[in-house]
Design a protein around this motif. Structure first.
Motif, mmCIF file in Angstrom:
data_model
loop_
_atom_site.group_PDB
_atom_site.id
_atom_site.type_symbol
_atom_site.label_atom_id
_atom_site.label_comp_id
_atom_site.label_asym_id
_atom_site.label_seq_id
_atom_site.Cartn_x
_atom_site.Cartn_y
_atom_site.Cartn_z
ATOM 1 N N ALA A 49 0.824 -1.210 0.000
ATOM 2 C CA ALA A 49 0.000 0.000 0.000
ATOM 3 C C ALA A 49 0.857 1.259 0.000
ATOM 4 C CB ALA A 49 -0.936 -0.004 1.203
ATOM 5 N N ALA A 50 1.995 1.211 0.683
ATOM 6 C CA ALA A 50 2.878 2.374 0.748
ATOM 7 C C ALA A 50 3.473 2.724 -0.609
ATOM 8 C CB ALA A 50 4.001 2.131 1.753
ATOM 9 N N GLN A 51 3.497 1.754 -1.526
ATOM 10 C CA GLN A 51 4.102 1.983 -2.841
ATOM 11 C C GLN A 51 3.079 2.128 -3.964
ATOM 12 O OE1 GLN A 51 7.856 -0.455 -3.499
ATOM 13 N NE2 GLN A 51 7.047 -1.500 -1.678
ATOM 14 N N VAL A 52 1.794 2.063 -3.626
ATOM 15 C CA VAL A 52 0.739 2.264 -4.611
ATOM 16 C C VAL A 52 0.671 3.749 -4.973
ATOM 17 C CG1 VAL A 52 -1.775 2.274 -4.922
ATOM 18 C CG2 VAL A 52 -0.639 0.256 -3.985
ATOM 19 N N ARG A 53 0.471 4.031 -6.258
ATOM 20 C CA ARG A 53 0.352 5.411 -6.726
ATOM 21 C C ARG A 53 -0.845 5.536 -7.665
ATOM 22 N NH1 ARG A 53 3.536 5.494 -3.290
ATOM 23 N NH2 ARG A 53 5.598 6.491 -3.208
ATOM 24 N N ILE A 54 -1.480 6.686 -7.635
ATOM 25 C CA ILE A 54 -2.568 6.970 -8.574
ATOM 26 C C ILE A 54 -1.959 7.380 -9.914
ATOM 27 C CG2 ILE A 54 -4.492 8.528 -9.094
ATOM 28 C CD1 ILE A 54 -4.931 8.777 -6.065
ATOM 29 N N GLY A 55 -2.431 6.776 -11.007
ATOM 30 C CA GLY A 55 -1.990 7.210 -12.325
ATOM 31 C C GLY A 55 -1.534 6.118 -13.265
ATOM 32 N N ALA A 56 -1.054 4.986 -12.751
ATOM 33 C CA ALA A 56 -0.585 3.920 -13.637
ATOM 34 C C ALA A 56 -1.769 3.275 -14.348
ATOM 35 C CB ALA A 56 0.187 2.866 -12.853
ATOM 36 N N ASP A 57 -1.672 3.142 -15.667
ATOM 37 C CA ASP A 57 -2.776 2.598 -16.455
ATOM 38 C C ASP A 57 -2.629 1.119 -16.773
ATOM 39 O OD1 ASP A 57 -4.487 4.736 -16.606
ATOM 40 O OD2 ASP A 57 -3.738 5.480 -18.515
ATOM 41 N N SER A 58 -1.520 0.502 -16.407
ATOM 42 C CA SER A 58 -1.330 -0.911 -16.741
ATOM 43 C C SER A 58 -0.281 -1.508 -15.811
ATOM 44 C CB SER A 58 -0.863 -1.059 -18.195
ATOM 45 O OG SER A 58 0.478 -0.601 -18.331
ATOM 46 N N PRO A 59 -0.277 -2.848 -15.676
ATOM 47 C CA PRO A 59 0.756 -3.496 -14.862
ATOM 48 C C PRO A 59 2.168 -3.201 -15.362
ATOM 49 C CG PRO A 59 -1.037 -5.015 -15.270
ATOM 50 C CD PRO A 59 -1.293 -3.822 -16.147
ATOM 51 N N ALA A 68 12.158 3.517 -9.337
ATOM 52 C CA ALA A 68 12.355 3.796 -7.917
ATOM 53 C C ALA A 68 13.507 2.971 -7.349
ATOM 54 C CB ALA A 68 11.066 3.510 -7.145
ATOM 55 N N ALA A 69 13.560 1.685 -7.711
ATOM 56 C CA ALA A 69 14.622 0.813 -7.209
ATOM 57 C C ALA A 69 15.993 1.277 -7.670
ATOM 58 C CB ALA A 69 14.368 -0.624 -7.659
ATOM 59 N N ALA A 70 16.042 1.921 -8.846
ATOM 60 C CA ALA A 70 17.318 2.400 -9.392
ATOM 61 C C ALA A 70 17.689 3.779 -8.863
ATOM 62 C CB ALA A 70 17.235 2.440 -10.916
ATOM 63 N N GLY A 71 16.850 4.354 -8.018
ATOM 64 C CA GLY A 71 17.164 5.650 -7.440
ATOM 65 C C GLY A 71 16.843 6.839 -8.316
ATOM 66 N N LEU A 72 16.039 6.628 -9.369
ATOM 67 C CA LEU A 72 15.652 7.747 -10.228
ATOM 68 C C LEU A 72 14.586 8.583 -9.520
ATOM 69 C CD1 LEU A 72 15.353 6.029 -13.740
ATOM 70 C CD2 LEU A 72 17.369 6.983 -12.611
ATOM 71 N N PRO A 73 14.484 9.863 -9.853
ATOM 72 C CA PRO A 73 13.426 10.671 -9.247
ATOM 73 C C PRO A 73 12.055 10.130 -9.610
ATOM 74 C CG PRO A 73 14.545 11.883 -11.007
ATOM 75 C CD PRO A 73 15.336 10.643 -10.774
ATOM 76 N N GLU A 74 11.100 10.282 -8.696
ATOM 77 C CA GLU A 74 9.768 9.734 -8.932
ATOM 78 C C GLU A 74 9.040 10.556 -9.990
ATOM 79 O OE1 GLU A 74 5.774 8.243 -6.519
ATOM 80 O OE2 GLU A 74 7.599 8.805 -5.440
ATOM 81 N N PRO A 75 8.508 9.891 -11.007
ATOM 82 C CA PRO A 75 7.818 10.625 -12.072
ATOM 83 C C PRO A 75 6.372 10.925 -11.717
ATOM 84 C CG PRO A 75 7.825 8.300 -12.590
ATOM 85 C CD PRO A 75 8.587 8.440 -11.294
ATOM 86 N N GLU A 76 5.799 11.913 -12.393
ATOM 87 C CA GLU A 76 4.361 12.103 -12.390
ATOM 88 C C GLU A 76 3.763 11.105 -13.382
ATOM 89 O OE1 GLU A 76 3.506 16.168 -13.253
ATOM 90 O OE2 GLU A 76 4.517 16.933 -11.463
ATOM 91 N N ASP A 100 2.830 8.720 -20.050
ATOM 92 C CA ASP A 100 2.807 7.723 -18.981
ATOM 93 C C ASP A 100 3.654 8.166 -17.793
ATOM 94 O OD1 ASP A 100 1.248 6.131 -20.625
ATOM 95 O OD2 ASP A 100 2.967 5.006 -21.407
ATOM 96 N N PHE A 101 4.832 8.689 -18.086
ATOM 97 C CA PHE A 101 5.761 9.139 -17.046
ATOM 98 C C PHE A 101 6.264 10.530 -17.417
ATOM 99 C CE2 PHE A 101 6.186 4.557 -17.666
ATOM 100 C CZ PHE A 101 5.870 4.072 -16.411
ATOM 101 N N GLN A 102 6.417 11.371 -16.422
ATOM 102 C CA GLN A 102 6.845 12.733 -16.712
ATOM 103 C C GLN A 102 7.706 13.277 -15.570
ATOM 104 O OE1 GLN A 102 4.738 17.131 -17.304
ATOM 105 N NE2 GLN A 102 3.487 15.284 -17.412
#
Length: 212
Positions: A95-105, A115-123, A140-142
Motif C-alpha cells: 500500500a505504501a508503494q501504490v500510486r494513482i496514475g498507472a494505467d497498466s501493470p 524507484a529501485a534504481a534511485g531515479l526521481p519519482e515521475p508524475e 505515462d511518465f513525466q
C-alpha cells in the motif's frame, strides 16, 4: 456473515451482482468479494510487486466515458484500512508503494524499477504543459523539472490509427520542449535494465544528478 471455505466475510465485504447468460437470456445472482477484500486476500498469493500493480489498478481514475464508471474502485487510504491480519506487513508494504496514475501493470513495473534504481519519482499520466501553460499530452511518465517524459508502447501501438496518434503526440511533446522516450517490451527484460538506463541517461543529460 458469509462463510466460504476458511473465509468469514461480513456483508460489507461482499458485492451482490447478477449476470445474464448469453444463450437463454436468464439472469443469475452472483456474489463476489469487494475489490478491497479481494486485494487483501491476494496478499496470501501474490508477490509484493504484483500486489502493488493490483493496488495501482484499484486507485486509478477511470477514463471519462470509456469504462462505465467515474470513480476509482477505492482510495490509497482505504487500502491501508484493510492491511490487517496474517499478511498485514505485506499489505502495508504494498500500500505504501501504490500510486494513482498507472494505467497498466507494465507501467507499474517500470515505475517500481525507476524507484529501485534511485531515479526521481515521475508524475503519472498527468497533463504535460508547454511554456505558456497550455495542455499538450498526458504521458505515462513525466519529469517536468527536467523536461523529460516517457511512454510505454504496448502491442496496441502497432495499430495504424494509434501510430498516427503517437506521431501527433510526439509533435506536441517536442513543441512543449520535452524529450520523449519510447519504451518497448524488450526494454523491460532483465528487471527493466534497458528502460532504466535510457531514462537515467536522458535525465542526466537534462540536468539531474544522482544522489543530488
Amino acid at each position: 456473515m458469509v462463510t466460504w471455505h476458511d473465509l468469514r466475510l461480513v456483508p460489507a465485504e461482499v458485492d451482490r451482482l447478477s449476470y445474464r447468460m448469453r444463450r437463454s437470456g436468464r439472469t443469475s445472482p452472483l456474489q463476489l468479494t469487494t475489490p478491497l477484500r479481494t486485494w487483501r486476500d491476494l496478499a496470501a498469493h501474490l508477490p509484493v510487486p504484483a500486489l502493488i500493480a493490483a493496488g495501482d489498478h484499484l486507485v486509478r481514475i477511470p477514463r471519462p466515458g470509456l469504462e462505465g464508471r467515474e470513480r476509482p474502485w477505492c482510495t490509497p487510504d482505504e487500502l491501508l484500512t484493510v492491511a490487517t491480519g496474517r499478511h498485514a506487513g505485506t499489505l502495508r508494504e504494498a500500500a505504501a508503494q501504490v500510486r494513482i496514475g498507472a494505467d497498466s501493470p507494465k507501467e507499474t513495473e517500470l515505475r517500481l524499477a525507476f524507484a529501485a534504481a534511485g531515479l526521481p519519482e515521475p508524475e503519472l499520466n498527468v497533463p504535460l504543459r508547454g511554456d505558456a501553460g497550455e495542455t499538450r499530452q498526458c504521458p505515462d511518465f513525466q519529469w517536468p523539472q527536467f523536461r523529460v517524459c516517457a511512454e510505454y508502447d504496448g502491442r496496441q501501438h502497432s495499430d495504424r490509427a494509434q501510430v498516427q496518434r503517437d506521431i501527433r503526440r510526439a509533435r506536441a511533446v517536442k513543441a512543449a520542449g520535452y524529450a520523449e522516450l519510447r519504451l518497448y517490451q524488450k526494454d523491460l527484460e532483465n528487471e527493466c535494465a534497458d528502460a532504466v538506463g535510457i531514462v537515467r541517461a536522458e535525465l542526466i543529460e537534462r540536468g539531474w544528478r544522482p544522489g543530488g
